[in-house]
Design a protein around this motif. Structure first.
Motif, short mmCIF file in Angstrom:
data_model
loop_
_atom_site.label_atom_id
_atom_site.label_comp_id
_atom_site.label_asym_id
_atom_site.label_seq_id
_atom_site.Cartn_x
_atom_site.Cartn_y
_atom_site.Cartn_z
N SER A 5 0.84 -1.20 0.00
CA SER A 5 0.00 0.00 0.00
C SER A 5 0.88 1.25 0.00
O SER A 5 1.80 1.37 0.82
N LYS A 6 0.60 2.16 -0.93
CA LYS A 6 1.40 3.39 -1.01
C LYS A 6 1.19 4.24 0.23
O LYS A 6 2.13 4.85 0.75
N ARG A 7 -0.06 4.30 0.70
CA ARG A 7 -0.36 5.06 1.91
C ARG A 7 0.48 4.56 3.09
O ARG A 7 1.02 5.34 3.85
N SER A 8 0.58 3.25 3.21
CA SER A 8 1.34 2.68 4.32
C SER A 8 2.83 2.97 4.18
O SER A 8 3.51 3.22 5.18
N ALA A 9 3.33 2.94 2.96
CA ALA A 9 4.74 3.25 2.75
C ALA A 9 5.03 4.69 3.18
O ALA A 9 6.01 4.96 3.89
N VAL A 10 4.14 5.60 2.79
CA VAL A 10 4.31 7.00 3.18
C VAL A 10 4.21 7.16 4.69
O VAL A 10 5.05 7.82 5.32
N ALA A 11 3.21 6.52 5.31
CA ALA A 11 3.04 6.61 6.76
C ALA A 11 4.27 6.06 7.47
O ALA A 11 4.77 6.66 8.44
N THR A 12 4.80 4.94 6.99
CA THR A 12 5.96 4.32 7.63
C THR A 12 7.17 5.25 7.58
O THR A 12 7.87 5.44 8.58
#
Lengths: 138, 145
Positions: A110-117
Protein backbone atom coordinates in the motif's frame (compact mmCIF):
# COMPACT_ATOMS: atom_id res chain seq x y z
CA UNK A 1 22.96 0.31 25.79
CA UNK A 2 21.02 -2.66 24.49
CA UNK A 3 22.74 -5.53 22.70
CA UNK A 4 22.33 -6.11 18.96
CA UNK A 5 20.13 -9.21 18.58
CA UNK A 6 19.75 -9.88 14.84
CA UNK A 7 18.66 -13.52 15.06
CA UNK A 8 16.14 -13.35 17.91
CA UNK A 9 14.76 -10.14 16.41
CA UNK A 10 14.44 -11.80 13.00
CA UNK A 11 12.68 -14.77 14.64
CA UNK A 12 10.40 -12.44 16.61
CA UNK A 13 9.57 -10.64 13.39
CA UNK A 14 8.78 -13.98 11.76
CA UNK A 15 6.27 -14.75 14.52
CA UNK A 16 4.67 -11.33 14.09
CA UNK A 17 4.41 -12.02 10.34
CA UNK A 18 2.84 -15.41 11.07
CA UNK A 19 0.21 -13.76 13.31
CA UNK A 20 -0.47 -11.21 10.55
CA UNK A 21 -1.05 -13.96 7.96
CA UNK A 22 -3.19 -16.08 10.31
CA UNK A 23 -5.49 -13.19 11.24
CA UNK A 24 -6.10 -12.53 7.54
CA UNK A 25 -6.52 -16.21 6.65
CA UNK A 26 -8.94 -16.96 9.50
CA UNK A 27 -10.70 -13.68 10.38
CA UNK A 28 -10.08 -11.72 7.19
CA UNK A 29 -8.66 -8.83 9.19
CA UNK A 30 -5.61 -6.58 9.08
CA UNK A 31 -3.46 -7.01 12.20
CA UNK A 32 -3.29 -3.35 13.13
CA UNK A 33 -3.07 -2.91 16.88
CA UNK A 34 -4.40 0.65 16.57
CA UNK A 35 -7.50 -0.58 14.77
CA UNK A 36 -8.01 -3.45 17.19
CA UNK A 37 -7.67 -1.23 20.29
CA UNK A 38 -9.96 1.39 18.70
CA UNK A 39 -12.54 -1.33 18.02
CA UNK A 40 -12.45 -2.46 21.65
CA UNK A 41 -12.70 1.15 22.88
CA UNK A 42 -15.71 1.84 20.70
CA UNK A 43 -17.62 -1.29 21.63
CA UNK A 44 -16.75 -4.03 19.12
CA UNK A 45 -15.11 -6.63 21.34
CA UNK A 46 -15.31 -10.34 20.36
CA UNK A 47 -12.21 -11.51 18.48
CA UNK A 48 -10.47 -8.15 19.11
CA UNK A 49 -10.54 -8.47 22.88
CA UNK A 50 -9.47 -12.11 22.59
CA UNK A 51 -6.50 -11.12 20.41
CA UNK A 52 -5.38 -8.42 22.86
CA UNK A 53 -5.78 -10.83 25.78
CA UNK A 54 -3.56 -13.37 24.03
CA UNK A 55 -0.99 -10.68 23.22
CA UNK A 56 -0.75 -9.84 26.95
CA UNK A 57 -0.90 -13.43 28.24
CA UNK A 58 1.93 -14.81 26.08
CA UNK A 59 4.67 -12.45 27.35
CA UNK A 60 3.33 -12.98 30.87
CA UNK A 61 3.61 -16.75 30.50
CA UNK A 62 6.97 -16.61 28.74
CA UNK A 63 8.59 -14.46 31.45
CA UNK A 64 6.99 -16.67 34.08
CA UNK A 65 8.50 -19.77 32.45
CA UNK A 66 11.89 -18.44 31.30
CA UNK A 67 12.56 -15.52 33.62
CA UNK A 68 12.51 -11.75 33.20
CA UNK A 69 13.40 -10.16 29.89
CA UNK A 70 15.10 -6.83 29.32
CA UNK A 71 12.74 -3.98 30.03
CA UNK A 72 13.77 -0.42 30.65
CA UNK A 73 11.53 2.61 30.25
CA UNK A 74 13.74 5.69 30.46
CA UNK A 75 11.16 8.47 29.99
CA UNK A 76 9.81 10.28 33.09
CA UNK A 77 6.14 9.70 33.94
CA UNK A 78 4.67 12.96 32.59
CA UNK A 79 6.47 12.33 29.29
CA UNK A 80 5.08 8.80 29.06
CA UNK A 81 1.58 10.24 29.50
CA UNK A 82 2.24 12.93 26.91
CA UNK A 83 3.73 10.43 24.45
CA UNK A 84 0.67 8.20 24.84
CA UNK A 85 -1.65 11.07 24.08
CA UNK A 86 0.34 12.10 21.00
CA UNK A 87 0.61 8.51 19.77
CA UNK A 88 -3.13 7.94 20.25
CA UNK A 89 -4.11 11.06 18.32
CA UNK A 90 -1.45 10.40 15.67
CA UNK A 91 -2.38 6.78 14.96
CA UNK A 92 -6.05 7.75 14.69
CA UNK A 93 -5.45 10.48 12.12
CA UNK A 94 -2.73 8.47 10.38
CA UNK A 95 -4.98 5.42 10.22
CA UNK A 96 -2.52 2.98 11.76
CA UNK A 97 0.73 2.34 13.58
CA UNK A 98 3.81 0.16 13.25
CA UNK A 99 1.80 -3.05 12.90
CA UNK A 100 -1.03 -1.81 10.66
CA UNK A 101 0.95 0.41 8.28
CA UNK A 102 4.51 -0.76 8.96
CA UNK A 103 3.89 -4.47 8.55
CA UNK A 104 0.41 -5.23 7.13
CA UNK A 105 0.19 -2.22 4.82
CA UNK A 106 3.71 -2.62 3.48
CA UNK A 107 3.20 -6.36 3.09
CA UNK A 108 0.37 -5.64 0.66
CA UNK A 109 2.34 -2.85 -1.02
CA UNK A 110 0.00 0.00 0.00
CA UNK A 111 1.40 3.39 -1.01
CA UNK A 112 -0.36 5.06 1.91
CA UNK A 113 1.34 2.68 4.32
CA UNK A 114 4.74 3.25 2.75
CA UNK A 115 4.31 7.00 3.18
CA UNK A 116 3.04 6.61 6.76
CA UNK A 117 5.96 4.32 7.63
CA UNK A 118 8.54 6.77 6.29
CA UNK A 119 6.83 9.62 8.20
CA UNK A 120 6.72 7.92 11.58
CA UNK A 121 10.21 6.41 11.33
CA UNK A 122 11.71 9.78 10.39
CA UNK A 123 9.79 11.73 13.02
CA UNK A 124 10.63 9.19 15.74
CA UNK A 125 14.32 9.33 14.78
CA UNK A 126 14.22 13.14 14.77
CA UNK A 127 12.51 13.14 18.17
CA UNK A 128 15.09 10.79 19.69
CA UNK A 129 17.90 12.87 18.18
CA UNK A 130 16.45 16.09 19.57
CA UNK A 131 15.92 14.61 23.04
CA UNK A 132 19.27 12.84 23.36
CA UNK A 133 21.64 15.03 21.39
CA UNK A 134 20.15 18.53 21.35
CA UNK A 135 18.60 18.92 24.80
CA UNK A 136 20.57 16.14 26.51
CA UNK A 137 17.70 13.97 27.77
CA UNK A 138 14.30 14.45 29.38
CA UNK B 1 -13.96 -20.82 17.58
CA UNK B 2 -13.04 -17.43 16.03
CA UNK B 3 -12.50 -16.10 19.55
CA UNK B 4 -10.21 -18.95 20.58
CA UNK B 5 -8.30 -18.61 17.31
CA UNK B 6 -7.90 -14.87 17.92
CA UNK B 7 -6.58 -15.56 21.42
CA UNK B 8 -3.97 -17.94 19.97
CA UNK B 9 -3.01 -15.50 17.19
CA UNK B 10 -2.65 -12.81 19.87
CA UNK B 11 -0.29 -15.12 21.73
CA UNK B 12 1.83 -15.64 18.60
CA UNK B 13 1.93 -11.87 18.08
CA UNK B 14 2.79 -11.12 21.74
CA UNK B 15 5.56 -13.75 21.69
CA UNK B 16 6.99 -12.24 18.51
CA UNK B 17 7.00 -8.73 19.95
CA UNK B 18 8.69 -9.94 23.14
CA UNK B 19 11.29 -12.09 21.34
CA UNK B 20 12.00 -9.33 18.82
CA UNK B 21 12.64 -6.82 21.61
CA UNK B 22 9.85 -4.41 20.71
CA UNK B 23 8.30 -4.61 24.18
CA UNK B 24 11.43 -2.95 25.59
CA UNK B 25 11.29 0.87 25.20
CA UNK B 26 15.06 1.22 25.70
CA UNK B 27 15.69 -1.08 22.71
CA UNK B 28 13.17 0.79 20.57
CA UNK B 29 14.74 4.16 21.43
CA UNK B 30 18.22 2.84 20.66
CA UNK B 31 16.99 1.74 17.23
CA UNK B 32 16.27 5.39 16.49
CA UNK B 33 19.47 6.70 18.05
CA UNK B 34 21.69 6.27 15.01
CA UNK B 35 24.00 9.07 16.20
CA UNK B 36 24.39 7.49 19.64
CA UNK B 37 23.85 4.01 21.13
CA UNK B 38 22.44 2.57 17.91
CA UNK B 39 20.89 -0.92 18.10
CA UNK B 40 19.69 -1.93 14.61
CA UNK B 41 17.79 -5.00 15.91
CA UNK B 42 14.32 -3.64 15.20
CA UNK B 43 15.07 -3.44 11.48
CA UNK B 44 15.40 -7.22 11.68
CA UNK B 45 12.01 -7.49 13.39
CA UNK B 46 10.38 -5.58 10.54
CA UNK B 47 12.34 -7.53 7.90
CA UNK B 48 11.37 -10.85 9.50
CA UNK B 49 7.71 -9.82 9.69
CA UNK B 50 7.60 -8.59 6.08
CA UNK B 51 9.40 -11.72 4.83
CA UNK B 52 6.54 -13.82 6.20
CA UNK B 53 3.59 -11.44 5.78
CA UNK B 54 4.41 -10.37 2.19
CA UNK B 55 4.29 -13.82 0.55
CA UNK B 56 1.68 -14.96 3.12
CA UNK B 57 -0.74 -12.19 2.12
CA UNK B 58 -0.23 -12.90 -1.58
CA UNK B 59 -1.11 -16.51 -1.02
CA UNK B 60 -4.08 -15.92 1.33
CA UNK B 61 -5.69 -13.03 -0.53
CA UNK B 62 -5.98 -15.18 -3.65
CA UNK B 63 -8.61 -17.22 -1.84
CA UNK B 64 -12.27 -16.31 -2.02
CA UNK B 65 -12.83 -15.70 1.68
CA UNK B 66 -11.29 -16.14 5.14
CA UNK B 67 -12.24 -19.15 7.26
CA UNK B 68 -14.45 -17.35 9.80
CA UNK B 69 -15.93 -14.59 7.66
CA UNK B 70 -17.60 -14.08 4.30
CA UNK B 71 -15.03 -11.56 3.00
CA UNK B 72 -11.59 -10.07 3.58
CA UNK B 73 -11.84 -6.69 5.31
CA UNK B 74 -9.21 -4.59 3.57
CA UNK B 75 -8.92 -0.85 4.17
CA UNK B 76 -10.50 1.23 1.39
CA UNK B 77 -7.96 2.61 -1.06
CA UNK B 78 -7.67 6.26 -0.18
CA UNK B 79 -5.34 8.96 -1.35
CA UNK B 80 -2.28 10.27 0.42
CA UNK B 81 -3.41 13.38 2.25
CA UNK B 82 -2.29 15.80 4.93
CA UNK B 83 -4.11 13.78 7.57
CA UNK B 84 -1.91 10.76 6.81
CA UNK B 85 1.31 12.82 6.90
CA UNK B 86 0.33 14.72 10.04
CA UNK B 87 -1.05 11.73 11.91
CA UNK B 88 1.89 9.46 11.13
CA UNK B 89 4.41 12.20 12.01
CA UNK B 90 2.62 12.95 15.29
CA UNK B 91 2.64 9.25 16.14
CA UNK B 92 6.38 9.16 15.43
CA UNK B 93 6.98 11.98 17.90
CA UNK B 94 5.00 10.10 20.57
CA UNK B 95 6.91 6.90 19.74
CA UNK B 96 10.27 8.69 19.96
CA UNK B 97 9.57 10.35 23.32
CA UNK B 98 9.08 7.19 25.39
CA UNK B 99 9.72 4.25 23.05
CA UNK B 100 6.19 2.84 23.25
CA UNK B 101 4.00 2.09 20.24
CA UNK B 102 0.55 0.41 20.42
CA UNK B 103 1.81 -3.00 19.26
CA UNK B 104 4.75 -2.91 21.67
CA UNK B 105 2.87 -1.61 24.71
CA UNK B 106 0.09 -4.25 24.69
CA UNK B 107 2.49 -7.24 25.04
CA UNK B 108 4.60 -5.16 27.47
CA UNK B 109 1.54 -5.11 29.76
CA UNK B 110 2.25 -8.79 30.35
CA UNK B 111 5.57 -7.87 31.99
CA UNK B 112 3.50 -6.39 34.84
CA UNK B 113 5.25 -3.05 34.87
CA UNK B 114 3.32 0.20 35.31
CA UNK B 115 4.79 2.18 32.39
CA UNK B 116 3.00 0.33 29.55
CA UNK B 117 -0.32 0.69 31.38
CA UNK B 118 0.14 4.44 31.80
CA UNK B 119 1.09 4.76 28.14
CA UNK B 120 -1.94 2.73 27.01
CA UNK B 121 -4.39 4.72 29.16
CA UNK B 122 -3.07 7.98 27.69
CA UNK B 123 -3.08 6.45 24.19
CA UNK B 124 -6.70 5.34 24.59
CA UNK B 125 -7.62 8.86 25.64
CA UNK B 126 -5.80 10.17 22.55
CA UNK B 127 -7.68 7.75 20.28
CA UNK B 128 -11.04 8.77 21.76
CA UNK B 129 -10.20 12.49 21.49
CA UNK B 130 -9.15 12.02 17.85
CA UNK B 131 -12.40 10.20 17.15
CA UNK B 132 -14.40 13.10 18.55
CA UNK B 133 -12.48 15.53 16.36
CA UNK B 134 -12.78 13.31 13.28
CA UNK B 135 -16.50 12.92 13.89
CA UNK B 136 -16.90 16.69 13.93
CA UNK B 137 -14.82 17.09 10.78
CA UNK B 138 -16.93 14.41 9.06
CA UNK B 139 -20.12 16.19 10.15
CA UNK B 140 -18.90 19.45 8.67
CA UNK B 141 -17.72 17.94 5.40
CA UNK B 142 -20.95 15.97 5.16
CA UNK B 143 -20.95 13.06 2.74
CA UNK B 144 -17.92 14.22 0.79
CA UNK B 145 -15.70 11.51 2.29
Amino acid sequence: MTGFTPWTSLAGGGLIGLAVVLLMALHGRILGVTGIVTGVLTGSRGWRLAFLTGAVLAPMGLTFAFGAVGFHSPAPWPWILFSGLLAGIGVSFGGGCTSGHGICGNARLSKRSAVATICFLLSAAATVYAIRHLIGGL
Amino acid sequence: MPVIAALLIGMVFGSGILLGGMANPAKVLNFFDIAGTWDPSLAFVILGALAVAGPGYRFILRRRRPVFDTEFHLPPRRGIDLRLFGGASLFGIGWGIAGFCPGGAIPALGLLRPEPLVFLIAMSAGILIAHRIQGRIADKIGSRE
